[in-house]
Design an enzyme around this catalytic site. Structure first.
Site, PDB file in Angstrom:
ATOM      1  N   LYS A  32      43.323  58.445  71.167  1.00 47.96           N
ATOM      2  CA  LYS A  32      42.677  57.810  70.007  1.00 47.96           C
ATOM      3  C   LYS A  32      43.715  57.114  69.131  1.00 47.96           C
ATOM      4  O   LYS A  32      43.530  55.968  68.732  1.00 47.96           O
ATOM      5  CB  LYS A  32      41.945  58.885  69.206  1.00 47.96           C
ATOM      6  N   ASN A  33      44.802  57.802  68.832  1.00 47.00           N
ATOM      7  CA  ASN A  33      45.757  57.234  67.886  1.00 47.00           C
ATOM      8  C   ASN A  33      46.583  56.092  68.471  1.00 47.00           C
ATOM      9  O   ASN A  33      47.311  55.426  67.742  1.00 47.00           O
ATOM     10  CB  ASN A  33      46.681  58.328  67.325  1.00 47.00           C
ATOM     11  N   CYS A 126      39.385  60.502  57.687  1.00 46.68           N
ATOM     12  CA  CYS A 126      39.273  61.916  57.335  1.00 46.68           C
ATOM     13  C   CYS A 126      39.909  62.205  55.990  1.00 46.68           C
ATOM     14  O   CYS A 126      40.994  61.706  55.679  1.00 46.68           O
ATOM     15  CB  CYS A 126      39.969  62.772  58.398  1.00 46.68           C
ATOM     16  N   ARG A 131      46.729  60.325  51.379  1.00 48.33           N
ATOM     17  CA  ARG A 131      47.018  59.291  52.362  1.00 48.33           C
ATOM     18  C   ARG A 131      47.395  57.922  51.759  1.00 48.33           C
ATOM     19  O   ARG A 131      46.714  56.919  51.974  1.00 48.33           O
ATOM     20  CB  ARG A 131      45.860  59.160  53.356  1.00 48.33           C
ATOM     21  N   ASP A 314      48.007  67.378  63.664  1.00 54.12           N
ATOM     22  CA  ASP A 314      46.674  67.259  64.271  1.00 54.12           C
ATOM     23  C   ASP A 314      46.326  68.440  65.176  1.00 54.12           C
ATOM     24  O   ASP A 314      45.203  68.520  65.683  1.00 54.12           O
ATOM     25  CB  ASP A 314      46.565  65.950  65.072  1.00 54.12           C
ATOM     26  N   ARG A 406      34.154  61.142  66.300  1.00 55.73           N
ATOM     27  CA  ARG A 406      35.117  60.072  66.019  1.00 55.73           C
ATOM     28  C   ARG A 406      36.290  60.101  66.992  1.00 55.73           C
ATOM     29  O   ARG A 406      36.910  59.069  67.243  1.00 55.73           O
ATOM     30  CB  ARG A 406      35.694  60.241  64.601  1.00 55.73           C
TER      31      ARG A 406
HETATM   32  C1  UD1 Z   1      48.613  59.288  61.777  1.00 54.67           C
HETATM   33  C2  UD1 Z   1      47.500  59.743  62.669  1.00 54.67           C
HETATM   34  C3  UD1 Z   1      46.960  61.071  62.225  1.00 54.67           C
HETATM   35  C4  UD1 Z   1      48.097  62.084  62.118  1.00 54.67           C
HETATM   36  C5  UD1 Z   1      49.248  61.536  61.302  1.00 54.67           C
HETATM   37  C6  UD1 Z   1      50.472  62.430  61.319  1.00 54.67           C
HETATM   38  C7  UD1 Z   1      46.524  57.648  63.403  1.00 54.67           C
HETATM   39  C8  UD1 Z   1      45.335  56.740  63.375  1.00 54.67           C
HETATM   40  N1  UD1 Z   1      46.446  58.753  62.640  1.00 54.67           N
HETATM   41  O1  UD1 Z   1      48.078  59.158  60.466  1.00 54.67           O
HETATM   42  O2  UD1 Z   1      45.997  61.505  63.172  1.00 54.67           O
HETATM   43  O3  UD1 Z   1      47.596  63.242  61.502  1.00 54.67           O
HETATM   44  O4  UD1 Z   1      49.654  60.259  61.801  1.00 54.67           O
HETATM   45  O5  UD1 Z   1      50.893  62.638  62.627  1.00 54.67           O
HETATM   46  O6  UD1 Z   1      47.483  57.435  64.107  1.00 54.67           O
HETATM   47  N2  UD1 Z   1      52.724  58.621  53.683  1.00 54.67           N
HETATM   48  C9  UD1 Z   1      53.088  58.085  52.468  1.00 54.67           C
HETATM   49  N3  UD1 Z   1      53.093  56.727  52.330  1.00 54.67           N
HETATM   50  C10 UD1 Z   1      52.737  55.877  53.338  1.00 54.67           C
HETATM   51  C11 UD1 Z   1      52.372  56.444  54.573  1.00 54.67           C
HETATM   52  C12 UD1 Z   1      52.382  57.811  54.727  1.00 54.67           C
HETATM   53  O7  UD1 Z   1      53.408  58.811  51.522  1.00 54.67           O
HETATM   54  O8  UD1 Z   1      52.759  54.654  53.131  1.00 54.67           O
HETATM   55  C13 UD1 Z   1      52.758  60.083  53.889  1.00 54.67           C
HETATM   56  C14 UD1 Z   1      51.359  60.666  54.157  1.00 54.67           C
HETATM   57  O9  UD1 Z   1      50.676  60.966  52.963  1.00 54.67           O
HETATM   58  C15 UD1 Z   1      51.709  61.900  54.951  1.00 54.67           C
HETATM   59  C16 UD1 Z   1      52.940  61.471  55.758  1.00 54.67           C
HETATM   60  O10 UD1 Z   1      53.483  60.349  55.072  1.00 54.67           O
HETATM   61  O11 UD1 Z   1      52.081  62.934  54.080  1.00 54.67           O
HETATM   62  C17 UD1 Z   1      52.652  61.098  57.201  1.00 54.67           C
HETATM   63  O12 UD1 Z   1      51.582  60.181  57.256  1.00 54.67           O
HETATM   64  P1  UD1 Z   1      51.425  59.127  58.453  1.00 54.67           P
HETATM   65  O13 UD1 Z   1      52.375  59.483  59.542  1.00 54.67           O
HETATM   66  O14 UD1 Z   1      51.495  57.759  57.881  1.00 54.67           O
HETATM   67  O15 UD1 Z   1      49.959  59.409  58.932  1.00 54.67           O
HETATM   68  P2  UD1 Z   1      48.870  58.356  59.357  1.00 54.67           P
HETATM   69  O16 UD1 Z   1      49.513  57.180  60.017  1.00 54.67           O
HETATM   70  O17 UD1 Z   1      47.920  58.133  58.243  1.00 54.67           O
END
Ligand code: UD1
Length: 438
Positions: A32-33, A126, A131, A314, A406
């Protein structure tokens, strides 16, 4: 109308008669990711994209529909999704669909790359924490885009995108992928430092390279991108879903089963495998499969979620459910998202002894769960509650499975293939019928 094929209403539920040992083989779908950013990246070329090993899950439909609304076309044939993106002329994302899905954020980097402009409402998805997307926006700005947020909408535009040296403040999967996409057709060289190393980051880089991009270093914490002028169509197979695989591995463990999880890359599952072995499971690795079996009560452990190659966030609810049935006290620390223990109260209603303090759950293993009616608070926690139901004595009903749909292709069908008694129902009559049979 295609939407209806995979969609699940709020009324849909899983009903499970537990205490069945899972046994047999299960084939894992594409990740999915990975597939969600790949669909976004398809808009960067003005040709035809074939995505093979595409999972039939609701989020894929929503992403494909977004491409459709932008002016593209798509169709599914078996496990191949074909997208035609030549006629896309719009860079304004439909608010109703972006609000449904977190991964819509990847469209921003992709559209910015092709049109030097993107406009989107705040992405949904979710509710597992705040986020933020500041690192995505910081990357776009470093590449020369002007980014404004007005009434919650993100507007990015650039007269010209140019290469840059970007140091991510934290390891972010989403920001790494988004900036990689935006930089692919920027003028000159870009370096992303402190990049995420997840297998899906590598998959997206490989996909972009298959369209003609020039990206090196994905899978390490420094990614180097040489901007190219245009990208062409491609044919690409999605990497297997390590989280779906891990979910079945824990389902095998929690039900003291014996399951061969097929179509996986064992290397991607090392953190999960190590924890399963630590708590007393037998784990056997093959080239593209992993067998997990458990014959006795499992033991305790401590686990802390971390970016890859650490233990994945996850997979946190799935291990917590398994540890809630193990012998002894375990501590689960969530270090990525702040709101990821919402399943704890639901699990407690099934008899688990789990206490959450801040980002830590203290779990005293119990001998058994008893079936109850519970609600899926999000995708992975929902899957974990299904695992709890499979292990529990009696009947469990899991509500709000729209979250689970999803991200898991044919979850109930694959579990039935392993001997589980589980059905997807949408009315009280079917629930009564199931209870009478169970
Ligand atoms: C992706 C995955 C999700 C998984 C997560 C962590 C997808 C579609 N989703 O989510 O399933 O749980 O990686 O492995 O691939 N953060 C910030 N600022 C930013 C971006 C992130 O502070 O601009 C923080 C987030 O709040 C979190 C951490 O960084 O604490 C990691 O988030 P991130 O790796 O970006 O997760 P996602 O890409 O949203």
């Amino acid at each position: 109308m295609r939407y209806i094929v995979f969609s699940g209403g709020k009324m849909e539920r899983y009903i499970i008669a537990g205490k069945k040992r899972l046994e047999g083989k299960v084939k894992i779908s594409g990740a999915k990711n990975s597939v969600l950013p790949l669909i976004a990246a398809s808009v960067m070329n003005n040709g035809v994209t074939h995505i093979h090993n595409c999972p039939k899950i609701r989020d894929v439909l929503v992403m494909a529909e977004i491409v459709g609304r932008l002016g593209g076309k798509f169709f599914f044939s078996g496990d191949t999704l074909t997208l035609f993106t030549e006629n896309i002329r719009s860079w304004i994302l439909p608010e109703d669909l972006t609000g449904e899905i977190r991964a819509s954020v990847f469209m921003t980097g992709a559209l910015l790359s092709r049109f030097k402009a993107a406009e989107t409402a705040k992405p949904g998805g979710c509710n597992i924490g705040s986020r933020p997307i500041d690192q995505h926006l910081k990357g776009f700005r470093a590449l020369g885009a002007e980014v404004n947020i007005r009434h919650g909408a993100i507007m990015a535009s650039a007269s010209d995108l140019h290469g840059s040296h970007i140091f991510m403040d934290m390891v972010s999967v989403g920001a790494t992928i988004n900036v990689m996409m935006a930089a692919s057709m920027a003028r000159g060289n870009t370096t992303i430092e402190n990049a995420a190393k997840e297998p899906h980051v590598v998959d997206v880089a490989n996909f972009l390279n298959s369209m003609g991009a020039n990206i090196k270093g994905a899978g390490t914490d420094v990614i180097r991108i040489k901007g190219v002028d245009t990208l062409h169509g491609t044919s690409y197979a999605v990497v297997p879903d390590m989280i779906e695989a891990g979910t079945y591995m824990f389902a095998a463990a929690a039900t003291k089963g014996d399951v061969l999880v097929k179509n996986v890359i064992p290397k991607h599952l090392e953190a999960t495998t190590a924890k399963l072995e630590e708590i007393g499971c037998d784990v056997e690795e093959f080239d593209d499969a992993i067998r997990v079996s458990a014959s006795r009560r499992l033991g305790r452990t401590h686990v802390k979620t971390q970016p890859y190659p650490g233990y994945p966030t996850d997979m946190q609810p799935q291990i917590a459910v398994t540890l809630a049935l193990a012998n002894g006290t375990s501590i689960v620390t969530e270090s990525i998202f702040e709101n990821r223990f919402k399943y704890a109260d639901e699990l407690a209603r099934m008899g688990a002894c789990i206490k959450v303090e801040g980002n830590t759950a203290i779990i005293d293993g119990v001998e058994k769960f008893t079936g109850a009616e519970v609600s899926a608070p999000d995708l992975r926690a929902g899957a974990a509650l299904v695992i709890a139901g499979l292990a529990a004595e009696g009947v469990t009903v899991v509500d709000d499975i729209v979250y689970i749909l999803r991200g898991y292709e044919d979850f109930d069908g694959k579990l039935r293939g392993l001997g589980a008694e589980i059905e997807r129902v949408n009315n009280a009559k079917d629930i009564r019928k199931f209870r009478l049979r169970a």
